[in-house]
Design an enzyme around this catalytic site. Structure first.
Site, PDB file in Angstrom:
ATOM      1  N   ARG A   1      40.715  44.623  39.404  1.00 30.91           N
ATOM      2  CA  ARG A   1      41.215  43.492  40.188  1.00 30.91           C
ATOM      3  C   ARG A   1      42.449  42.821  39.593  1.00 30.91           C
ATOM      4  NH1 ARG A   1      36.498  44.437  41.375  1.00 30.91           N
ATOM      5  NH2 ARG A   1      36.371  44.770  39.161  1.00 30.91           N
ATOM      6  N   THR A   2      42.368  42.442  38.332  1.00 39.88           N
ATOM      7  CA  THR A   2      43.428  41.588  37.792  1.00 39.88           C
ATOM      8  C   THR A   2      44.753  42.339  37.764  1.00 39.88           C
ATOM      9  OG1 THR A   2      41.700  40.580  36.456  1.00 39.88           O
ATOM     10  CG2 THR A   2      43.964  40.002  35.909  1.00 39.88           C
TER      11      THR A   2
ATOM     12  N   ARG B   1      46.439  41.542  29.165  1.00 38.82           N
ATOM     13  CA  ARG B   1      44.989  41.481  28.890  1.00 38.82           C
ATOM     14  C   ARG B   1      44.748  42.182  27.573  1.00 38.82           C
ATOM     15  NH1 ARG B   1      40.155  43.032  32.940  1.00 38.82           N
ATOM     16  NH2 ARG B   1      40.715  40.944  33.659  1.00 38.82           N
TER      17      ARG B   1
ATOM     18  N   HIS C   1      40.127  33.384  30.997  1.00 39.28           N
ATOM     19  CA  HIS C   1      40.657  34.256  32.051  1.00 39.28           C
ATOM     20  C   HIS C   1      41.198  33.324  33.139  1.00 39.28           C
ATOM     21  CE1 HIS C   1      41.348  37.439  34.768  1.00 39.28           C
ATOM     22  NE2 HIS C   1      40.188  38.068  34.722  1.00 39.28           N
TER      23      HIS C   1
ATOM     24  N   LYS D   1      49.748  53.692  18.257  1.00 41.13           N
ATOM     25  CA  LYS D   1      50.430  54.070  17.001  1.00 41.13           C
ATOM     26  C   LYS D   1      50.438  52.925  16.006  1.00 41.13           C
ATOM     27  CE  LYS D   1      53.686  56.520  19.942  1.00 41.13           C
ATOM     28  NZ  LYS D   1      55.044  56.327  20.480  1.00 41.13           N
TER      29      LYS D   1
HETATM   30  N1   CP Z   1      37.557  39.827  37.662  1.00 42.00           N
HETATM   31  C1   CP Z   1      38.204  40.682  36.849  1.00 42.00           C
HETATM   32  O1   CP Z   1      38.814  40.287  35.840  1.00 42.00           O
HETATM   33  O2   CP Z   1      38.115  41.989  37.219  1.00 42.00           O
HETATM   34  P1   CP Z   1      38.836  43.193  36.480  1.00 42.00           P
HETATM   35  O3   CP Z   1      38.214  43.318  35.107  1.00 42.00           O
HETATM   36  O4   CP Z   1      38.606  44.381  37.345  1.00 42.00           O
HETATM   37  O5   CP Z   1      40.289  42.840  36.351  1.00 42.00           O
END
Ligand code: CP
Length: 304
Positions: free
Chosen positions: A51-52, A101, A129, A80
């Site tokens: 999603r993100t 992320r 998040h 590396k």
């Molecule tokens: N909600 C969410 O962060 O989903 P993903 O891990 O798929 O990005």
């Protein structure tokens, strides 16, 4: 230059502006189709995501911009031994904005400190998040029309679930919000949230184990999966992973206008039979995530 590390980086007034912009994009998407012409978004994902990462990419493409990036640490020079600090210096030469992320708490902040472009924390370990929180708030704003005067149940892995930590930070600023934390003993909210955020802020909350007992009180139920990737051993994960399963029987205990949210991915904690209940809003939530990320990109790039 502005980054997004934590939901508190935006005041409630700025969030209102962001949601107004997201609403306008939703209604008049064509008006925004070229706002990011010539701009590039980098998605630097050291951890898996559906999603993100893809909603950021979809958001930038819908705005007329372009995207580049990597979807795993293994496919970047992190394999590396390159540091996040060095990587963001490189990315600053290639892109105008970056969503990152990383499995380590604080990695996005390290990137922001060395970056020449806006950095968005797309999830740092078990910490925060914030863009999932923007998605959650946008969904609540669109479907409930308010953030105040609500009882919100957060259920599942409240220890490692970064979406929960960010959502608490964001919602504590609204009047008469009562939190009910539903988790097994081992997965209770971290001490720093309980003491530094809730108790210090005099935010009302209770902690319970049984979901059934609190279902009738809830205006929103925020379900979460048990975060397998943050457990130290598989045995504990297996013991706890099915602790809560939301099903039709439990939904029968809830108010008619209660709303079920989930950041997804779902594993087993919401039975698929709940998906057709009109109170299940987790797939709509995903769609709002694209519009609010479009609004965020425009805001951070100062293109509004
Ligand atoms: N909600 C969410 O962060 O989903 P993903 O891990 O798929 O990005």
């Amino acid at each position: 230059m502005r980054h997004l590390m934590n939901p508190l980086d935006f005041s409630t007034e700025e969030l209102d502006d962001l949601f107004r912009l997201a609403d306008d994009i939703l209604l008049h998407e064509e008006r925004y189709a070229h706002r990011c012409d010539g701009k590039i978004l980098a998605t630097c994902f050291y951890e898996p995501s559906t999603r993100t990462r893809l909603s950021f990419e979809s958001a930038m493409l819908k705005l007329g911009g372009q995207v580049l990036g990597f979807a795993s640490a293994d496919s970047s020079s992190a394999a590396k031994g390159e540091s996040v600090s060095d990587t963001i210096r490189i990315i600053s030469c290639y892109a105008d904005i970056c969503a990152i992320r990383h499995p380590k708490e604080g990695a996005a902040l390290v990137a922001a400190q060395k970056s020449r472009i806006p950095v968005i924390n797309a999830g740092d370990g078990g910490h925060q998040h914030p863009t999932q929180t923007l998605t959650d708030l946008m969904t609540i704003h669109a479907l409930k029309g308010q953030f105040s005067d609500m009882t919100i149940g957060l259920c599942g892995d409240l220890k490692f679930g970064r979406t929960v930590h960010s959502l608490i930070e964001a919602l504590k600023r609204y009047a008469n919000v009562h939190f009910i934390f539903i988790s097994p003993e081992e997965l209770r909210i971290p001490g720093y949230i309980r003491e530094d955020v809730l108790e210090r802020g005099h935010i009302p909350f209770e902690e319970v184990r049984r979901l059934e007992d609190v279902m009738p009180k809830l205006d929103i139920l925020y379900m979460t999966r048990v975060q397998r990737e943050r457990f130290f051993n598989e045995e504990d994960y297996v013991r706890l992973k099915d602790y809560y399963i939301l099903n039709r029987e439990k939904m029968a205990l809830a108010k008619q206008d209660m709303m079920v949210l989930h950041p997804l991915p779902r594993v087993n904690e919401i039975s698929v039979e709940v998906d057709t209940d009109p109170r299940a809003k987790y797939f709509e939530q995903v769609q709002y995530g694209v519009y609010v990320r479009m609004a965020l990109i425009l805001t951070l790039l100062e293109l509004i």
